[in-house]
Motif scaffolding. Structure first.
Motif, PDB file in Angstrom:
ATOM      1  N   ILE A 232       0.827  -1.205   0.000  1.00 48.63           N
ATOM      2  CA  ILE A 232       0.000   0.000   0.000  1.00 48.63           C
ATOM      3  C   ILE A 232       0.865   1.260   0.000  1.00 48.63           C
ATOM      4  O   ILE A 232       0.650   2.187  -0.795  1.00 48.63           O
ATOM      5  CB  ILE A 232      -0.950   0.014   1.213  1.00 48.63           C
ATOM      6  CG1 ILE A 232      -1.936  -1.170   1.131  1.00 48.63           C
ATOM      7  CG2 ILE A 232      -1.692   1.344   1.313  1.00 48.63           C
ATOM      8  CD1 ILE A 232      -2.879  -1.115  -0.040  1.00 48.63           C
ATOM      9  N   GLU A 233       1.864   1.299   0.889  1.00 43.01           N
ATOM     10  CA  GLU A 233       2.657   2.524   1.036  1.00 43.01           C
ATOM     11  C   GLU A 233       3.540   2.796  -0.180  1.00 43.01           C
ATOM     12  O   GLU A 233       3.963   3.931  -0.393  1.00 43.01           O
ATOM     13  CB  GLU A 233       3.515   2.427   2.305  1.00 43.01           C
ATOM     14  CG  GLU A 233       2.680   2.470   3.576  1.00 43.01           C
ATOM     15  CD  GLU A 233       3.530   2.516   4.830  1.00 43.01           C
ATOM     16  OE1 GLU A 233       4.755   2.306   4.715  1.00 43.01           O
ATOM     17  OE2 GLU A 233       2.962   2.774   5.913  1.00 43.01           O
ATOM     18  N   ASN A 234       3.812   1.772  -0.988  1.00 40.38           N
ATOM     19  CA  ASN A 234       4.654   1.971  -2.170  1.00 40.38           C
ATOM     20  C   ASN A 234       3.840   1.899  -3.469  1.00 40.38           C
ATOM     21  O   ASN A 234       4.412   1.757  -4.553  1.00 40.38           O
ATOM     22  CB  ASN A 234       5.778   0.938  -2.184  1.00 40.38           C
ATOM     23  CG  ASN A 234       6.754   1.127  -1.041  1.00 40.38           C
ATOM     24  OD1 ASN A 234       7.582   2.031  -1.066  1.00 40.38           O
ATOM     25  ND2 ASN A 234       6.627   0.292  -0.011  1.00 40.38           N
ATOM     26  N   ASN A 235       2.514   1.984  -3.310  1.00 43.84           N
ATOM     27  CA  ASN A 235       1.612   2.031  -4.466  1.00 43.84           C
ATOM     28  C   ASN A 235       1.782   0.830  -5.403  1.00 43.84           C
ATOM     29  O   ASN A 235       1.648   0.958  -6.629  1.00 43.84           O
ATOM     30  CB  ASN A 235       1.831   3.330  -5.257  1.00 43.84           C
ATOM     31  CG  ASN A 235       1.528   4.562  -4.425  1.00 43.84           C
ATOM     32  OD1 ASN A 235       0.511   4.616  -3.731  1.00 43.84           O
ATOM     33  ND2 ASN A 235       2.417   5.549  -4.488  1.00 43.84           N
ATOM     34  N   VAL A 237      -0.109  -1.891  -5.042  1.00 44.20           N
ATOM     35  CA  VAL A 237      -1.494  -2.309  -5.247  1.00 44.20           C
ATOM     36  C   VAL A 237      -2.379  -1.128  -4.857  1.00 44.20           C
ATOM     37  O   VAL A 237      -1.912  -0.165  -4.229  1.00 44.20           O
ATOM     38  CB  VAL A 237      -1.871  -3.549  -4.413  1.00 44.20           C
ATOM     39  CG1 VAL A 237      -0.998  -4.741  -4.766  1.00 44.20           C
ATOM     40  CG2 VAL A 237      -1.753  -3.245  -2.918  1.00 44.20           C
ATOM     41  N   ALA A 238      -3.640  -1.198  -5.219  1.00 47.09           N
ATOM     42  CA  ALA A 238      -4.550  -0.099  -4.915  1.00 47.09           C
ATOM     43  C   ALA A 238      -5.875  -0.642  -4.400  1.00 47.09           C
ATOM     44  O   ALA A 238      -6.204  -1.825  -4.585  1.00 47.09           O
ATOM     45  CB  ALA A 238      -4.780   0.741  -6.176  1.00 47.09           C
ATOM     46  N   ALA A 239      -6.625   0.217  -3.752  1.00 52.14           N
ATOM     47  CA  ALA A 239      -7.950  -0.160  -3.271  1.00 52.14           C
ATOM     48  C   ALA A 239      -8.809  -0.640  -4.440  1.00 52.14           C
ATOM     49  O   ALA A 239      -8.737  -0.105  -5.542  1.00 52.14           O
ATOM     50  CB  ALA A 239      -8.609   1.026  -2.578  1.00 52.14           C
ATOM     51  N   GLU A 240      -9.556  -1.691  -4.168  1.00 50.98           N
ATOM     52  CA  GLU A 240     -10.457  -2.347  -5.126  1.00 50.98           C
ATOM     53  C   GLU A 240      -9.738  -3.250  -6.125  1.00 50.98           C
ATOM     54  O   GLU A 240     -10.378  -3.820  -7.011  1.00 50.98           O
ATOM     55  CB  GLU A 240     -11.325  -1.326  -5.878  1.00 50.98           C
ATOM     56  CG  GLU A 240     -12.198  -0.478  -4.971  1.00 50.98           C
ATOM     57  CD  GLU A 240     -13.104  -1.317  -4.073  1.00 50.98           C
ATOM     58  OE1 GLU A 240     -13.691  -2.309  -4.570  1.00 50.98           O
ATOM     59  OE2 GLU A 240     -13.216  -0.986  -2.873  1.00 50.98           O
ATOM     60  N   ASP A 241      -8.406  -3.412  -5.984  1.00 49.38           N
ATOM     61  CA  ASP A 241      -7.718  -4.424  -6.795  1.00 49.38           C
ATOM     62  C   ASP A 241      -8.248  -5.805  -6.419  1.00 49.38           C
ATOM     63  O   ASP A 241      -8.462  -6.105  -5.236  1.00 49.38           O
ATOM     64  CB  ASP A 241      -6.206  -4.385  -6.553  1.00 49.38           C
ATOM     65  CG  ASP A 241      -5.524  -3.260  -7.329  1.00 49.38           C
ATOM     66  OD1 ASP A 241      -6.234  -2.535  -8.051  1.00 49.38           O
ATOM     67  OD2 ASP A 241      -4.293  -3.121  -7.203  1.00 49.38           O
ATOM     68  N   THR A 267      -8.775  -3.358   0.309  1.00 47.80           N
ATOM     69  CA  THR A 267      -9.494  -2.181   0.796  1.00 47.80           C
ATOM     70  C   THR A 267      -8.626  -0.929   0.786  1.00 47.80           C
ATOM     71  O   THR A 267      -9.151   0.187   0.780  1.00 47.80           O
ATOM     72  CB  THR A 267      -9.994  -2.414   2.235  1.00 47.80           C
ATOM     73  OG1 THR A 267      -8.857  -2.567   3.097  1.00 47.80           O
ATOM     74  CG2 THR A 267     -10.879  -3.648   2.308  1.00 47.80           C
ATOM     75  N   GLY A 268      -7.311  -1.115   0.818  1.00 51.27           N
ATOM     76  CA  GLY A 268      -6.406   0.031   0.918  1.00 51.27           C
ATOM     77  C   GLY A 268      -6.186   0.478   2.343  1.00 51.27           C
ATOM     78  O   GLY A 268      -5.462   1.449   2.607  1.00 51.27           O
ATOM     79  N   HIS A 316      -2.782 -11.547  -6.899  1.00 51.92           N
ATOM     80  CA  HIS A 316      -3.246 -10.246  -7.388  1.00 51.92           C
ATOM     81  C   HIS A 316      -3.657 -10.361  -8.857  1.00 51.92           C
ATOM     82  O   HIS A 316      -3.251 -11.301  -9.558  1.00 51.92           O
ATOM     83  CB  HIS A 316      -2.108  -9.224  -7.219  1.00 51.92           C
ATOM     84  CG  HIS A 316      -2.466  -7.831  -7.570  1.00 51.92           C
ATOM     85  ND1 HIS A 316      -2.067  -7.227  -8.745  1.00 51.92           N
ATOM     86  CD2 HIS A 316      -3.199  -6.889  -6.898  1.00 51.92           C
ATOM     87  CE1 HIS A 316      -2.516  -5.994  -8.779  1.00 51.92           C
ATOM     88  NE2 HIS A 316      -3.206  -5.746  -7.676  1.00 51.92           N
TER      89      HIS A 316
END
Length: 334
Positions: A232-235, A237-241, A267-268, A316
């Motif tokens: 999450i902190e390094n982008n 993956v993203a919310a709703e993936d 969820t992010g 993922h």
């Protein structure tokens, strides 16, 4: 199949397989001694601890070869000269049950006697125990597993045997078949071993799982950040993936791409219990807690799956597990 190449390297001649019967090769006199002196014949590194083991209560049975593997499991090795020898699987299961309660302390006298008889080595109980502990590739090893493995070794296997072995493996019994084929090459006999169950693809999967666990332990020792935090902190993956539960599943779980049981989304969020939203009920969970719950729910006996790291199992939409994505990032940027 093997080939003999001429001295000038200009011709390759096919060598047809022979049989132990036609070559007058016997199970106890020959094959057992080959396995005893070269356990790698069975496809892995084993420590032989006893031959013709017959110390069973109220039984005259003799276990061909008893060994120990690198994980601290006893290995029951049943040898047969040809595929016509029936009930090898049942014999081996009986032997495995009989030694399942054996401890290191109980094993020591038999190992000491074996080393004295075949290697002329006189060991104290302390020395014998040190050898066993040193052989096992685990710093935490203190006692034998209560689930011995089984290896059947023969020139061939009947359909009844292979069907039984495959069924037992589906029932989480670690049993394998090693085919040994003799070839007459001039005045010599050449033995070609091949693990036929599990198939090479399955063996590679088990190797990958072992390596994965080693990486996991190493990462824990280095205080590796939590996988979802890295992602999450390094982008990465993203919310709703979207995620699917499909990698490295236990034997009792079969992935169904259409079943919401195996689907979730990120969820992010980085709380303790809200990293993913399960498609089946719309609720939020930590990824490992959700994985543990699914594995337990799908077990026929609702058995506790023990410690579970969900990041190993959820894939993922990019096609990689969450753990793999995080590890790739750490390898590149740290």
């Amino acid at each position: 199949m093997i080939f003999s190449v001429s001295e000038n390297l200009g011709e390759a001649r096919k060598i047809l397989p022979s049989s132990f019967t036609s070559l007058n090769i016997w199970e106890r006199k020959h094959i057992e001694e080959w396995v005893r002196s070269n356990p790698e014949l069975l496809g892995e590194n084993l420590l032989i601890v006893s031959i013709e083991f017959d110390r069973f209560s109220n039984s005259n049975d003799r276990l061909d070869v008893l060994a120990l593997d690198r994980s601290g499991n006893l290995v029951v090795i049943e040898l047969k000269r040809d595929s016509a020898a029936g009930y090898a699987d049942l014999q081996a299961i009986r032997y495995a049950a009989m030694v399942s309660s054996m401890t290191v302390e109980v094993l020591l006298p038999y190992y000491i006697a074996y080393r004295n008889k075949y290697d002329g080595e006189v060991l104290s109980e302390g020395e014998a125990k040190d050898q066993i502990i040193e052989f096992v590739e685990s710093d935490s090893f203190v006692e034998l597993s209560n689930k011995p493995r089984i290896i059947l070794c023969s020139e061939g296997f009947s359909q009844e045997i292979t069907a039984t072995v495959l069924w037992l493996r589906e029932s989480d019994i670690d049993i394998s078949c090693v085919k040994i084929t003799p070839y007459q090459v001039g005045s010599q006999v050449v033995i070609v071993p091949k693990v036929v169950i599990p198939l090479e693809e399955a063996r590679q999967y088990l190797i990958d799982i072992k390596r994965k666990e080693e990486v996991k332990e190493l990462s824990v020792r280095k205080n590796r950040p939590k996988t979802m935090k890295i992602l999450i902190e390094n982008n990465l993956v993203a919310a709703e993936d979207k995620l699917t539960l499909e990698f490295g599943l236990p034997g009792h779980v079969t992935f169904d791409p259409n079943d919401p049981m195996f689907k979730a989304v990120i969820t992010g969020k980085l709380g303790q219990s809200n990293a993913v939203r399960w498609e089946k009920d719309g609720q939020e969970y930590s990824i490992s807690a959700l994985t543990w719950m699914i594995f337990k729910e799908l077990h026929p006996d609702k058995k506790d799956p023990g410690g579970v790291n969900g990041n190993w199992h959820w894939v993922h939409s990019s096609g990689k597990t969450l753990w793999q994505i995080a590890e790739k990032y750490l390898e590149t940027y740290t």
